[in-house]
Enzyme design. Structure first.
Site, PDB file in Angstrom:
ATOM      1  N   LYS A  16       0.845  -1.188   0.000  1.00 21.14           N
ATOM      2  CA  LYS A  16       0.000   0.000   0.000  1.00 21.14           C
ATOM      3  C   LYS A  16       0.878   1.234   0.000  1.00 21.14           C
ATOM      4  O   LYS A  16       1.689   1.436   0.921  1.00 21.14           O
ATOM      5  CB  LYS A  16      -0.889   0.010   1.253  1.00 21.14           C
ATOM      6  CG  LYS A  16      -2.007  -1.004   1.192  1.00 21.14           C
ATOM      7  CD  LYS A  16      -3.104  -0.522   0.279  1.00 21.14           C
ATOM      8  CE  LYS A  16      -4.212  -1.544   0.186  1.00 21.14           C
ATOM      9  NZ  LYS A  16      -5.232  -1.162  -0.795  1.00 21.14           N
ATOM     10  N   ASP A  46      -0.153  -0.400  -4.744  1.00 21.79           N
ATOM     11  CA  ASP A  46      -1.519   0.128  -4.806  1.00 21.79           C
ATOM     12  C   ASP A  46      -1.550   1.458  -4.060  1.00 21.79           C
ATOM     13  O   ASP A  46      -1.266   1.501  -2.864  1.00 21.79           O
ATOM     14  CB  ASP A  46      -2.456  -0.894  -4.118  1.00 21.79           C
ATOM     15  CG  ASP A  46      -3.912  -0.489  -4.155  1.00 21.79           C
ATOM     16  OD1 ASP A  46      -4.236   0.529  -4.789  1.00 21.79           O
ATOM     17  OD2 ASP A  46      -4.727  -1.214  -3.550  1.00 21.79           O
ATOM     18  N   GLU A  90      -1.479  -0.248  -9.106  1.00 19.62           N
ATOM     19  CA  GLU A  90      -2.950  -0.291  -8.974  1.00 19.62           C
ATOM     20  C   GLU A  90      -3.530   1.062  -8.575  1.00 19.62           C
ATOM     21  O   GLU A  90      -3.005   1.721  -7.681  1.00 19.62           O
ATOM     22  CB  GLU A  90      -3.275  -1.355  -7.916  1.00 19.62           C
ATOM     23  CG  GLU A  90      -4.741  -1.551  -7.605  1.00 19.62           C
ATOM     24  CD  GLU A  90      -4.962  -2.786  -6.729  1.00 19.62           C
ATOM     25  OE1 GLU A  90      -4.208  -3.778  -6.874  1.00 19.62           O
ATOM     26  OE2 GLU A  90      -5.858  -2.757  -5.871  1.00 19.62           O
ATOM     27  N   GLU A 139     -11.435  -1.738  -9.155  1.00 27.59           N
ATOM     28  CA  GLU A 139     -12.198  -2.124  -7.959  1.00 27.59           C
ATOM     29  C   GLU A 139     -13.286  -1.098  -7.662  1.00 27.59           C
ATOM     30  O   GLU A 139     -14.257  -1.422  -6.976  1.00 27.59           O
ATOM     31  CB  GLU A 139     -11.270  -2.291  -6.749  1.00 27.59           C
ATOM     32  CG  GLU A 139     -10.727  -0.988  -6.203  1.00 27.59           C
ATOM     33  CD  GLU A 139      -9.781  -1.177  -5.036  1.00 27.59           C
ATOM     34  OE1 GLU A 139      -8.637  -1.569  -5.280  1.00 27.59           O
ATOM     35  OE2 GLU A 139     -10.188  -0.931  -3.892  1.00 27.59           O
ATOM     36  N   ASP A 192     -14.375  -6.206  -8.532  1.00 30.21           N
ATOM     37  CA  ASP A 192     -14.656  -6.873  -7.255  1.00 30.21           C
ATOM     38  C   ASP A 192     -16.028  -7.538  -7.418  1.00 30.21           C
ATOM     39  O   ASP A 192     -17.008  -6.850  -7.717  1.00 30.21           O
ATOM     40  CB  ASP A 192     -14.674  -5.851  -6.112  1.00 30.21           C
ATOM     41  CG  ASP A 192     -14.777  -6.536  -4.759  1.00 30.21           C
ATOM     42  OD1 ASP A 192     -13.848  -6.385  -3.956  1.00 30.21           O
ATOM     43  OD2 ASP A 192     -15.805  -7.219  -4.513  1.00 30.21           O
ATOM     44  N   HIS A 240     -10.465  -8.199  -7.681  1.00 33.90           N
ATOM     45  CA  HIS A 240     -10.190  -7.577  -6.391  1.00 33.90           C
ATOM     46  C   HIS A 240     -11.063  -8.261  -5.347  1.00 33.90           C
ATOM     47  O   HIS A 240     -12.219  -8.594  -5.630  1.00 33.90           O
ATOM     48  CB  HIS A 240     -10.568  -6.092  -6.468  1.00 33.90           C
ATOM     49  CG  HIS A 240     -10.525  -5.358  -5.165  1.00 33.90           C
ATOM     50  ND1 HIS A 240     -11.633  -5.214  -4.353  1.00 33.90           N
ATOM     51  CD2 HIS A 240      -9.519  -4.737  -4.539  1.00 33.90           C
ATOM     52  CE1 HIS A 240     -11.281  -4.516  -3.282  1.00 33.90           C
ATOM     53  NE2 HIS A 240     -10.014  -4.212  -3.364  1.00 33.90           N
ATOM     54  N   GLU A 263      -6.371 -12.318  -4.429  1.00 36.56           N
ATOM     55  CA  GLU A 263      -6.027 -11.304  -3.438  1.00 36.56           C
ATOM     56  C   GLU A 263      -6.337 -11.863  -2.053  1.00 36.56           C
ATOM     57  O   GLU A 263      -7.478 -12.251  -1.767  1.00 36.56           O
ATOM     58  CB  GLU A 263      -6.805 -10.009  -3.677  1.00 36.56           C
ATOM     59  CG  GLU A 263      -6.458  -8.963  -2.633  1.00 36.56           C
ATOM     60  CD  GLU A 263      -6.831  -7.541  -3.002  1.00 36.56           C
ATOM     61  OE1 GLU A 263      -7.652  -7.353  -3.915  1.00 36.56           O
ATOM     62  OE2 GLU A 263      -6.278  -6.618  -2.369  1.00 36.56           O
TER      63      GLU A 263
HETATM   64 CA    CA Z   1      -6.813  -1.712  -4.233  1.00 37.84          CA
END
Ligand code: CA
Length: 383
Positions: free
Chosen positions: A171, A200, A226, A252, A275, A302, A335
């Site tokens: 992240k 991401d 991402e 997502e 997602d 996702h 994921e």
């Molecule tokens: Ca994400």
């Protein structure tokens, strides 16, 4: 087989230690679950994706007040007919976000129900399994303070590796300089271990900063970058994809064939990430995968939800063809969120395990899971 009951559950659990992604602090984990019961007694479960800052009550209210009137008495096996009816009747106030997540929950539950009716896993109803197991990647690296956490995040990377993960997603989005420091520390800590990295930023930056970070990421050979910019900035996505060698991923926060059509038509992404709990469920994901194939775009779903959403993701992962075929094609990854989620694993009788570096895709009927009712009762709140 007619739909005879819809039961909606909002589950919540406060986190002992709140954590941050680039858009805010997550204080609790939530899930909006739905159980659809048919007049022959069969049931199916679905989940509306609730991201960390999203009140789960929005999707729950949509199911209760907007969708339910179209469902009771409908033929439960009419998955496509019902999807289109729900989408059309909510179009003027829906199309994206939690309303489509609510439709997703119903759709997943209907596919689960269909699987129980036909006594097949959902992937079989979608045309069969391209794979029966999938490599997971660790999603983690959330922040406990916000900045200057590179040393702790490097330790976390080593811990994921020691837990059997050879792919992990970091992240970023806490300032480009901080992001780059984190990447260097993690790369240094992992050393010669063969680990695939993704990053991401959760659309933390505008185009210029996203480009600056992307150029630095080229040093790290990441599998994908991402949500580099906000989902509305499709032109920004397209320009980043043209300027950078790093594959661009997103989706997502996009929904249905209509939203993904815009991404694909613009050449905005190398990897689409619907997602299942918010793109419109299995029905929409199936169509998005087909559209991605036609545009030469890979798909990597996702998933950040509870065990029901993970199960739906696994069924789709089984049924997804690779986009770029060769003898040794790059396979999609699962994921596998490693952040705190007090009730996710308690929700099903056989929680997911990473064994020999893979997660086995359930081959039971429907989603292939057994819900633990006590867990629902323990965490449910009034809606
Ligand atoms: Ca994400």
């Amino acid at each position: 087989m007619k739909i005879s009951a819809i039961d909606t559950y909002v589950l919540k659990s406060a986190l002992e230690t709140p954590f941050a992604f680039s858009q805010g602090w997550v204080h609790q984990r939530c899930a909006t679950l739905v159980k659809v019961t048919a007049d022959n007694g069969l049931t199916g479960w679905g989940e509306a994706f609730t991201q960390g800052l999203e009140p789960p009550e929005i999707a729950a209210a949509t199911i209760e007040h907007a969708l339910r009137p179209h469902l009771i008495g409908a033929d439960a096996l009419d998955t496509s007919v019902i999807w289109h009816q729900l989408y059309h009747t909510t179009r003027d106030y829906g199309r994206k976000g939690s309303v489509v997540a609510a439709i997703s929950a119903i759709d997943i539950a209907l596919w689960d129900l269909a699987g129980h009716y036909y006594e097949q896993p959902i992937y079989q109803l979608l045309g069969g399994a391209h794979r029966h197991s999938v490599q997971p990647y660790a999603t983690g690296f959330y922040r406990l303070q916000g900045k200057d956490e590179a040393d702790r995040l490097a330790e976390e990377a080593v811990s994921h590796y020691n837990n059997g993960f050879t792919a992990m997603k970091i992240k970023l989005g806490f300032g480009v300089a901080d992001d780059i420091a984190v990447m260097h520390k993690i790369a240094e800590a992992l050393g010669d271990h063969q680990v695939e990295l993704m990053v991401d930023t959760n659309h933390a930056y505008g185009y210029r900063e996203a480009l600056q970070l992307g150029r630095e990421l080229e040093l790290f050979n990441v599998r994908w970058y991402e949500e580099p910019v906000v989902p509305e900035d499709i032109n920004g996505y397209r320009q980043l994809r043209e300027k950078l060698d790093v594959p661009i991923a997103g989706g997502e926060n996009e929904h249905t064939i209509y939203g993904f059509r815009s991404l694909f038509a613009a050449g905005a992404v190398d990897i689409a990430q619907p997602d299942i709990g918010s793109c419109g469920g299995i029905t929409a994901a199936r169509d998005i995968v087909a559209m991605a194939q036609a545009h030469g775009v890979s798909v990597n779903p996702h998933v950040w939800g509870s065990a029901v959403a993970q199960a739906a993701s696994l069924q789709l992962l089984a049924a997804m063809p690779v986009t770029h075929h060769n003898l040794f094609p790059q396979q999609p990854l699962l994921e596998f969120d490693c952040s705190s989620h007090p009730f996710r694993n308690e929700l099903i009788a056989n929680p997911w395990q990473v064994t020999d570096g893979v997660v086995v895709i359930p081959s039971g009927h429907g989603l292939g899971i057994d819900i633990v009712p006590e867990t629902i009762e323990k965490y449910r709140t009034n809606i």
